[in-house]
Design a protein around this motif. Structure first.
Motif, PDB file in Angstrom:
ATOM      1  N   GLY A  26      -7.449   0.522  -6.592  1.00  0.00           N
ATOM      2  CA  GLY A  26      -7.336   1.108  -5.256  1.00  0.00           C
ATOM      3  C   GLY A  26      -7.494   2.613  -5.224  1.00  0.00           C
ATOM      4  O   GLY A  26      -7.387   3.225  -4.148  1.00  0.00           O
ATOM      5  N   ASP A  48       0.833  -1.210   0.000  1.00  0.00           N
ATOM      6  CA  ASP A  48       0.000   0.000   0.000  1.00  0.00           C
ATOM      7  C   ASP A  48       0.869   1.263   0.000  1.00  0.00           C
ATOM      8  O   ASP A  48       0.603   2.210  -0.752  1.00  0.00           O
ATOM      9  CB  ASP A  48      -0.917  -0.012   1.218  1.00  0.00           C
ATOM     10  CG  ASP A  48      -1.792   1.225   1.290  1.00  0.00           C
ATOM     11  OD1 ASP A  48      -2.692   1.368   0.439  1.00  0.00           O
ATOM     12  OD2 ASP A  48      -1.556   2.065   2.179  1.00  0.00           O
ATOM     13  N   TYR A 107      -5.602   5.037  -6.106  1.00  0.00           N
ATOM     14  CA  TYR A 107      -4.433   5.759  -5.597  1.00  0.00           C
ATOM     15  C   TYR A 107      -4.176   7.059  -6.367  1.00  0.00           C
ATOM     16  O   TYR A 107      -3.707   8.037  -5.797  1.00  0.00           O
ATOM     17  CB  TYR A 107      -3.184   4.864  -5.674  1.00  0.00           C
ATOM     18  CG  TYR A 107      -3.218   3.700  -4.718  1.00  0.00           C
ATOM     19  CD1 TYR A 107      -2.789   3.850  -3.393  1.00  0.00           C
ATOM     20  CD2 TYR A 107      -3.695   2.455  -5.115  1.00  0.00           C
ATOM     21  CE1 TYR A 107      -2.822   2.783  -2.505  1.00  0.00           C
ATOM     22  CE2 TYR A 107      -3.722   1.378  -4.244  1.00  0.00           C
ATOM     23  CZ  TYR A 107      -3.288   1.553  -2.930  1.00  0.00           C
ATOM     24  OH  TYR A 107      -3.314   0.501  -2.060  1.00  0.00           O
ATOM     25  N   GLU A 113      -4.503  -3.825  -9.017  1.00  0.00           N
ATOM     26  CA  GLU A 113      -4.600  -3.351  -7.629  1.00  0.00           C
ATOM     27  C   GLU A 113      -4.366  -1.841  -7.563  1.00  0.00           C
ATOM     28  O   GLU A 113      -5.064  -1.127  -6.831  1.00  0.00           O
ATOM     29  CB  GLU A 113      -3.564  -4.060  -6.761  1.00  0.00           C
ATOM     30  CG  GLU A 113      -3.828  -5.543  -6.545  1.00  0.00           C
ATOM     31  CD  GLU A 113      -2.685  -6.224  -5.813  1.00  0.00           C
ATOM     32  OE1 GLU A 113      -2.877  -7.371  -5.356  1.00  0.00           O
ATOM     33  OE2 GLU A 113      -1.591  -5.601  -5.683  1.00  0.00           O
TER      34      GLU A 113
END
Length: 416
Positions: free
Chosen positions: A240, A201, A242, A236
């Motif tokens: 996610g 993360d 981001y 991902e």
């Protein structure tokens, strides 16, 4: 005019402008005596003449007689050029360069260059007097169109960069601290998995931070963003959220890419060809792929100056492929026995002596001209399309380095 013909004409004009800019950048004045004027299309010529006249008058206050004379001569030359225009400049405006350049040995040469209708409009009137000509605004106009953000990442590293027209530019990179899948002794499986997810993360946040720093300020100019890497990493990262929300909306697609170093950015462009279908670099790649395919499987390809020229004259060339970085001249020789021969030389080098290959006699120089202009003139007469190929990808580099910057895709086999 068809879109292909219009694009070819624009490519030729860009090449001609680049040649002039390269020449101008080599010029130097012994003082602030090189004058550059950028004139937008909505500026009345009479206003420009009045401005130049005022500058000529004020130049009389320059203390150095040499500089004063040089500046006034340059301004007089510019006024003479302006007489060729009516009320307003042509579309996109005019740029005029004039001044006494250093010719060596304490001597100077007066040069004046006028560039009409640049690729993009001249935005504002500029008068510039310095020891160098002001070419930067014109260079910016010639930059390839299309701006895309590129992101490649896996759980070990990431690279972020640009695709500007045909050029891939790596800008930022990062390495991760994500541990491998095998945990160290003494750690529980749950604790190791949690720490690993936290590290992943944090790394995704770092990559997003690099992308946001680079792309957000340019988000209104961006044509799109491509994201590449192995699965599930790229999935991902995008799922996610981001990235900055305005950048997230610019993502054109995610693509499988094996490498995530700087070379991975070029692989990403290759993988995203469908998304980039209208971009020049993809057209270049397609042309070179077709050239190599025809070269390897048949006779419908040619390369090198002499063979390509002969095929052009025969009318057999469908597309003439020219490297954007080719800077050569062709010298035409004729011997006393009437044999005509050609030799390609570096544009920066002097004209070499030449012995006729047929009779051994010393040949005289008939003409020397830019090799691209020479070939394009034949191509236009024969209805052949000319494509300028970037060197910012492997096969584009090969065109310049291995094939002399000149090749052709043929309509039919000629055996030449």
């Amino acid at each position: 005019m068809s879109s292909d013909a219009q694009e070819a004409n624009e490519d030729r004009r860009k090449y001609e402008f680049r040649k002039v800019i390269e020449e101008l950048k080599d010029f130097e004045g012994s003082g602030t005596q090189l004058v550059t004027i950028y004139i937008p299309e909505d500026r009345q010529i009479s206003d420009v003449v009045a401005h130049v006249t005022q500058e000529h008058s004020e130049a009389s206050n320059i203390k150095s007689k040499q500089t004063r004379t040089a500046v006034q001569d340059a301004l007089t030359s510019i006024k003479d050029r302006l007489r060729y225009y009516d009320t307003f400049p042509p579309d996109n405006g005019i740029v005029i360069f004039s001044g006494a350049i250093d010719a060596g040995g304490g001597q100077t040469d007066m040069v004046t260059r006028t560039l009409e209708s640049p690729p993009q409009p001249v935005e504002s009137f500029r008068y510039h007097c310095d020891s160098e000509f002001l070419t930067e605004p014109l260079e910016h106009m010639l930059e390839d169109s299309g701006l895309f953000g590129l992101i490649v990442l896996d759980r070990r590293e990431a690279n972020v960069g640009w695709l500007k027209g045909k050029r891939v530019e790596p800008v930022k990179s990062a390495s991760s601290l994500v541990p491998g899948k095998q945990r160290k002794g003494g750690q529980s499986a749950q604790r190791f998995a949690r720490l690993r997810l936290e590290a992943i993360d944090n790394f995704y946040q770092e990559v997003a931070g690099m992308a946001n720093d680079l792309f957000v300020d340019k988000r209104h100019e961006l044509d799109g963003i491509l994201v590449g890497g192995p699965s599930p990493t790229k999935d991902e990262f995008l799922d996610g959220d981001y990235l900055h929300h305005e950048l997230q909306d610019k993502v054109l697609g995610k693509f499988d890419v094996a490498y995530t170093d700087e070379s991975g950015l070029k692989d990403l462009v290759d993988a995203g060809q469908e998304a980039l279908a209208d971009q020049e670099i993809v057209q270049d790649k397609n042309d070179m792929e077709e050239f190599f395919e025809k070269l390897n499987t048949g006779q419908e390809a040619t390369y090198g100056f002499e063979q390509t020229r002969r095929n052009l004259i025969m009318g057999s060339v469908d597309r003439l492929l020219i490297s954007e970085d080719l800077r050569s001249d062709v010298v035409v020789y004729e011997c006393p026995n009437g044999h005509e021969e050609y030799e390609v030389v570096d544009a920066r080098h002097s004209t070499p002596d030449h012995e006729c290959s047929e009779c051994g006699e010393e040949a005289a120089v008939e003409e020397r001209e830019d090799v691209i202009e020479h070939l394009m003139a034949i191509a236009e007469q024969r209805g052949t399309e000319t494509r300028f190929i970037s060197t910012d990808f492997e096969k584009g580099e090969q065109l310049l380095d291995a094939f002399g910057g000149i090749a052709g895709i043929l309509r039919y086999s000629t055996g030449v």
